[in-house]
Design a protein around this motif. Structure first.
Motif, PDB file in Angstrom:
ATOM      1  N   ASP A  51       0.839  -1.216   0.000  1.00 42.79           N
ATOM      2  CA  ASP A  51       0.000   0.000   0.000  1.00 42.79           C
ATOM      3  C   ASP A  51       0.868   1.258   0.000  1.00 42.79           C
ATOM      4  N   SER A  52       1.954   1.202   0.759  1.00 44.97           N
ATOM      5  CA  SER A  52       2.802   2.391   0.840  1.00 44.97           C
ATOM      6  C   SER A  52       3.442   2.679  -0.519  1.00 44.97           C
ATOM      7  N   LEU A  53       3.759   1.615  -1.265  1.00 43.17           N
ATOM      8  CA  LEU A  53       4.359   1.842  -2.584  1.00 43.17           C
ATOM      9  C   LEU A  53       3.370   2.531  -3.516  1.00 43.17           C
ATOM     10  N   LYS A  54       2.119   2.159  -3.347  1.00 43.16           N
ATOM     11  CA  LYS A  54       1.078   2.715  -4.215  1.00 43.16           C
ATOM     12  C   LYS A  54       0.923   4.227  -4.020  1.00 43.16           C
ATOM     13  N   GLN A  55       1.282   4.684  -2.849  1.00 47.38           N
ATOM     14  CA  GLN A  55       1.223   6.131  -2.591  1.00 47.38           C
ATOM     15  C   GLN A  55       2.115   6.899  -3.557  1.00 47.38           C
ATOM     16  N   GLY A  56       3.085   6.197  -4.124  1.00 44.51           N
ATOM     17  CA  GLY A  56       4.036   6.864  -5.024  1.00 44.51           C
ATOM     18  C   GLY A  56       3.497   7.137  -6.416  1.00 44.51           C
ATOM     19  N   ALA A  57       2.254   6.691  -6.705  1.00 45.55           N
ATOM     20  CA  ALA A  57       1.694   6.891  -8.052  1.00 45.55           C
ATOM     21  C   ALA A  57       1.546   8.380  -8.324  1.00 45.55           C
ATOM     22  N   PRO A  58       1.702   8.871  -9.528  1.00 46.80           N
ATOM     23  CA  PRO A  58       2.058   8.090 -10.735  1.00 46.80           C
ATOM     24  C   PRO A  58       3.558   8.047 -11.029  1.00 46.80           C
ATOM     25  N   GLU A  59       4.366   8.758 -10.215  1.00 46.22           N
ATOM     26  CA  GLU A  59       5.784   8.862 -10.591  1.00 46.22           C
ATOM     27  C   GLU A  59       6.608   7.639 -10.206  1.00 46.22           C
ATOM     28  N   LYS A  60       6.190   6.961  -9.113  1.00 46.74           N
ATOM     29  CA  LYS A  60       6.996   5.831  -8.629  1.00 46.74           C
ATOM     30  C   LYS A  60       6.203   4.520  -8.607  1.00 46.74           C
ATOM     31  N   TRP A  61       4.961   4.597  -8.999  1.00 44.65           N
ATOM     32  CA  TRP A  61       4.110   3.395  -9.016  1.00 44.65           C
ATOM     33  C   TRP A  61       3.219   3.498 -10.233  1.00 44.65           C
ATOM     34  N   ARG A  62       3.123   2.420 -10.981  1.00 42.51           N
ATOM     35  CA  ARG A  62       2.221   2.420 -12.135  1.00 42.51           C
ATOM     36  C   ARG A  62       1.794   0.989 -12.431  1.00 42.51           C
ATOM     37  N   LEU A  63       0.910   0.867 -13.406  1.00 46.62           N
ATOM     38  CA  LEU A  63       0.479  -0.469 -13.819  1.00 46.62           C
ATOM     39  C   LEU A  63       1.073  -0.783 -15.187  1.00 46.62           C
ATOM     40  N   VAL A  64       1.319  -2.060 -15.432  1.00 48.68           N
ATOM     41  CA  VAL A  64       1.745  -2.497 -16.764  1.00 48.68           C
ATOM     42  C   VAL A  64       0.924  -3.717 -17.180  1.00 48.68           C
ATOM     43  N   ARG A  65       0.892  -3.948 -18.474  1.00 54.01           N
ATOM     44  CA  ARG A  65       0.133  -5.078 -19.005  1.00 54.01           C
ATOM     45  C   ARG A  65       0.912  -6.376 -18.811  1.00 54.01           C
ATOM     46  N   ALA A  66       0.165  -7.423 -18.477  1.00 52.84           N
ATOM     47  CA  ALA A  66       0.828  -8.694 -18.168  1.00 52.84           C
ATOM     48  C   ALA A  66       0.110  -9.875 -18.823  1.00 52.84           C
ATOM     49  N   HIS A  67      -0.703  -9.589 -19.837  1.00 52.38           N
ATOM     50  CA  HIS A  67      -1.441 -10.681 -20.481  1.00 52.38           C
ATOM     51  C   HIS A  67      -1.476 -10.445 -21.991  1.00 52.38           C
ATOM     52  N   GLY A  68      -2.008 -11.411 -22.715  1.00 50.05           N
ATOM     53  CA  GLY A  68      -2.257 -11.247 -24.151  1.00 50.05           C
ATOM     54  C   GLY A  68      -1.003 -10.939 -24.954  1.00 50.05           C
ATOM     55  N   THR A  69      -1.174 -10.089 -25.967  1.00 50.30           N
ATOM     56  CA  THR A  69      -0.065  -9.852 -26.896  1.00 50.30           C
ATOM     57  C   THR A  69       1.109  -9.126 -26.228  1.00 50.30           C
ATOM     58  N   ALA A  70       0.856  -8.458 -25.112  1.00 50.47           N
ATOM     59  CA  ALA A  70       1.951  -7.771 -24.412  1.00 50.47           C
ATOM     60  C   ALA A  70       3.007  -8.762 -23.923  1.00 50.47           C
ATOM     61  N   VAL A  71       2.631 -10.030 -23.776  1.00 50.10           N
ATOM     62  CA  VAL A  71       3.600 -11.050 -23.354  1.00 50.10           C
ATOM     63  C   VAL A  71       3.736 -12.165 -24.399  1.00 50.10           C
ATOM     64  N   GLY A  72       3.306 -11.867 -25.642  1.00 51.96           N
ATOM     65  CA  GLY A  72       3.546 -12.814 -26.745  1.00 51.96           C
ATOM     66  C   GLY A  72       2.521 -13.915 -26.879  1.00 51.96           C
ATOM     67  N   LEU A  73       1.356 -13.749 -26.227  1.00 52.44           N
ATOM     68  CA  LEU A  73       0.306 -14.763 -26.335  1.00 52.44           C
ATOM     69  C   LEU A  73      -0.572 -14.459 -27.556  1.00 52.44           C
ATOM     70  N   PRO A  74      -1.322 -15.475 -28.027  1.00 48.89           N
ATOM     71  CA  PRO A  74      -2.052 -15.286 -29.290  1.00 48.89           C
ATOM     72  C   PRO A  74      -3.081 -14.151 -29.270  1.00 48.89           C
ATOM     73  N   THR A  75      -3.877 -14.010 -28.220  1.00 49.04           N
ATOM     74  CA  THR A  75      -4.963 -13.014 -28.257  1.00 49.04           C
ATOM     75  C   THR A  75      -5.042 -12.240 -26.942  1.00 49.04           C
TER      76      THR A  75
END
Ligand SMILES: O=C(O)[C@H](O)COP(=O)(O)O
Ligand SMILES: [Mn+2]
Ligand SMILES: [Mn+2]
Length: 558
Positions: A51-75
């Protein structure tokens, strides 16, 4: 694409960021971001460190994609998983992954022109073709439609006798879905029989109890499968696989069904693996096939008594370990994940420590390094495996070895012998897969405690942390409709989600060693796990190679 010619390992110096900082890279397994409700175990659990890390958003905490084509999966409907997630984190680029490569090879028919298929087809005249693997449409280790196409293709290309050895899922798909998958497969096999191919299910069992162990955690799992698949012996005998699964489900869930064999009217197993037969392990994903591949391939083998070691022609759907060349024959070439960040960094003097417990050990080593076992430079790297508990489902001990992993990481950080300390904390994922919501809440807290220990150690040495995850799991434990409302089954029971999710995952940076002015850029809004490698390289004081996915950070000010 594999690079041609010798690789130049030298990385350019980062124009603004110093070298020599101790960096903790923490991967929380199965830790996604989702709306806060009662089925979000991460939200329900006390997780002050995260939770404390999340306080750092948006400069020190963000979200990234971890499914689908972002990781080389078909769809985009494909949820993330550990293999593709850690591959992307470690390699810094997106490679078409096994699921996709098999799809392409089947669609173009190239799978049948390759050396691997030619090799096994030499058994078609006199022997049986055995297909062993996970039966579901989860798309993490295997996919039903690929099995269906392979069955059809093998039948059309001369396989006269086919036996399928099924492993029921309930982990990447809903528990209870095994019955439907077996019915579908039986239907396909009946169609093949009409065309003159003697095709049947020969044996089965639940994936977590039969065959699909990983990283040598418990060879008994593989032995149970061996006895059923190769020897034709199991405690349960049935004449129909649908009946087998329905009956055995009375006392176990899909993941843990006990082994069974299908027998004929004389109580004789219909499909043991015999001399002269061909075997294909149909999973494309490596980790949970390596042990079986060793048992099927290695002449010298002492992990359990095989009783009989048939002379077979064996091929994997893919080659599972490029370093060990295991198996030697395969139907589809695996992605060539080369020039990983780990290899670059050791060549540039970064001393590395990697650690997890057994069930995730290969994730921060083997998967991280592009499905390659072992170190690159043993004098620069130390890989520590903490033995996992064996023979239990992890809801029974949801804290797992989080504390021990935290301690090992802390000690490695404080020793100042390493520049990068990389860990995987398994709890959210491993306990999430059991579908036990209460236990998963405990698991998330334990993972957070481990994160806290690592952050504290980083604080002490003036280091930097990068905290992220490989895909979602614990943040959503129910199946939902399109508007996000939990779904119930026909008896009114909540449909528990044991699988991963398609949710994004956090990336947090910080620590006293982080240079002033470092922050997340806002021009990589679709960033994914593959962008983390360049980010970590920057924090070590280097510029990432030009073909890596862009870094997530920038340095503002002077
Ligand atoms: O193998 C498993 O345990 C699941 O199918 C996927 O989980 P993982 O990708 O987190 O290992
Ligand atoms: Mn994972
Ligand atoms: Mn998982």
């Amino acid at each position: 694409m594999a690079s041609s010619g010798p690789v130049s390992w030298k990385l350019d110096d980062h124009p603004k960021l110093p070298k020599g900082k101790t960096i903790a890279v923490v991967v929380l397994d199965g830790w996604g971001e989702y709306k806060p409700d009662q089925y979000n175990c991460i939200h329900v659990a006390q997780t002050p460190a995260m939770d404390s890390l999340k306080q750092g958003a948006p400069e020190k905490w963000r979200l990234v994609r971890a499914h689908g084509t972002a990781v080389g999966l078909p769809t985009e409907d494909d949820m993330g998983n550990s293999e593709v997630g850690h591959n992307a984190l470690g390699a810094g680029r997106i490679f078409a992954q096994g699921a996709k490569l098999v799809d392409l090879a089947l669609a173009s028919g190239k799978i049948y022109d390759g050396e691997g298929f030619k090799y096994i087809s030499e058994s078609f005249e006199k022997g049986t073709l055995h297909l062993i693997g996970l039966l579901s449409d989860g798309g993490v280790h295997s996919r039903l439609d690929q099995l269906q196409l392979l069955l059809k293709g093998a039948g059309e290309r001369g396989a006269k006798r086919i036996r399928v050895h099924i492993l029921t899922d309930g982990r990447d798909v809903l528990d209870g879905s095994s019955v439907g998958f077996v019915e579908t497969l039986e239907n396909d096999l009946a169609n093949l029989r009409q065309k003159g191919v003697d095709a049947r299910i020969a044996s089965g069992g639940g994936r977590m109890y039969v065959t699909m162990d990983r990283y040598e955690n418990d060879w008994n799992v593989v032995k149970r499968g061996w006895d059923a698949q190769v020897l034709g012996e199991a405690p349960h005998k049935f004449t129909s696989a649908v009946e087998a699964v329905k009956k055995l489900r009375e006392n176990a869930n899909d993941q843990y069904l006990p082994p069974f064999v299908i027998v004929d009217e004389n109580n004789k197993a219909v499909g043991p693996i015999l001399d002269g037969d061909a075997v294909v392990t149909i999973n494309f994903r490596a980790d949970r096939m390596v042990m079986l591949a060793k048992a099927l391939e290695y002449q010298d083998f002492n992990k359990f008594d095989r009783v009989r070691f048939p002379k077979i022609r064996y091929a994997g759907m893919l080659q599972y370990d490029g370093e060990l060349m295991l198996p030697n024959r395969y139907l589809v070439s695996p992605p060539e994940i080369d020039r990983t960040s780990g290899e670059y960094l050791v060549h540039n003097g970064v001393r590395t420590f990697a650690c997890s417990e057994t069930v995730k050990f290969g994730h921060v080593t083997f998967f991280w390094n592009g499905n390659r076992s072992g170190c690159f430079k043993p004098d620069m790297e130390e890989y520590v495996e903490i033995p996992s508990d064996v023979g239990i489902t992890f809801n029974v001990k949801p804290k797992m070895k989080a504390l021990e992993i935290g301690e090992k990481a802390r000690d490695a950080i404080l020793s100042r012998k390493f520049d990068q300390i990389r860990v995987n904390i398994p709890n959210g994922d491993m306990v999430g897969h059991t579908g036990d919501i209460e236990a998963t809440v405990v698991a998330c807290k334990a993972a957070d405690d481990a994160v806290k220990m690592i952050l504290d150690a980083i604080e002490q040495v003036g280091g930097i942390y990068v905290v992220t995850a490989d895909h979602g799991n614990a943040e959503d434990m129910v199946k939902r409709n399109k508007s996000g409302e939990p779904l119930k089954d026909k008896d009114g029971n909540l449909q528990i989600l044991t699988s991963h999710t398609c949710q994004p995952v956090p990336v947090a940076i910080g620590g006293p060693g982080l240079a002033p002015g470092v922050r997340f850029r806002n021009d990589v809004p679709n960033g994914g796990l593959a962008n983390v490698a360049a980010t970590v390289m920057n924090l070590h004081g280097f510029v990432a190679p030009g073909d890596y996915e862009p870094t997530l950070i920038e340095v503002v000010g002077n």
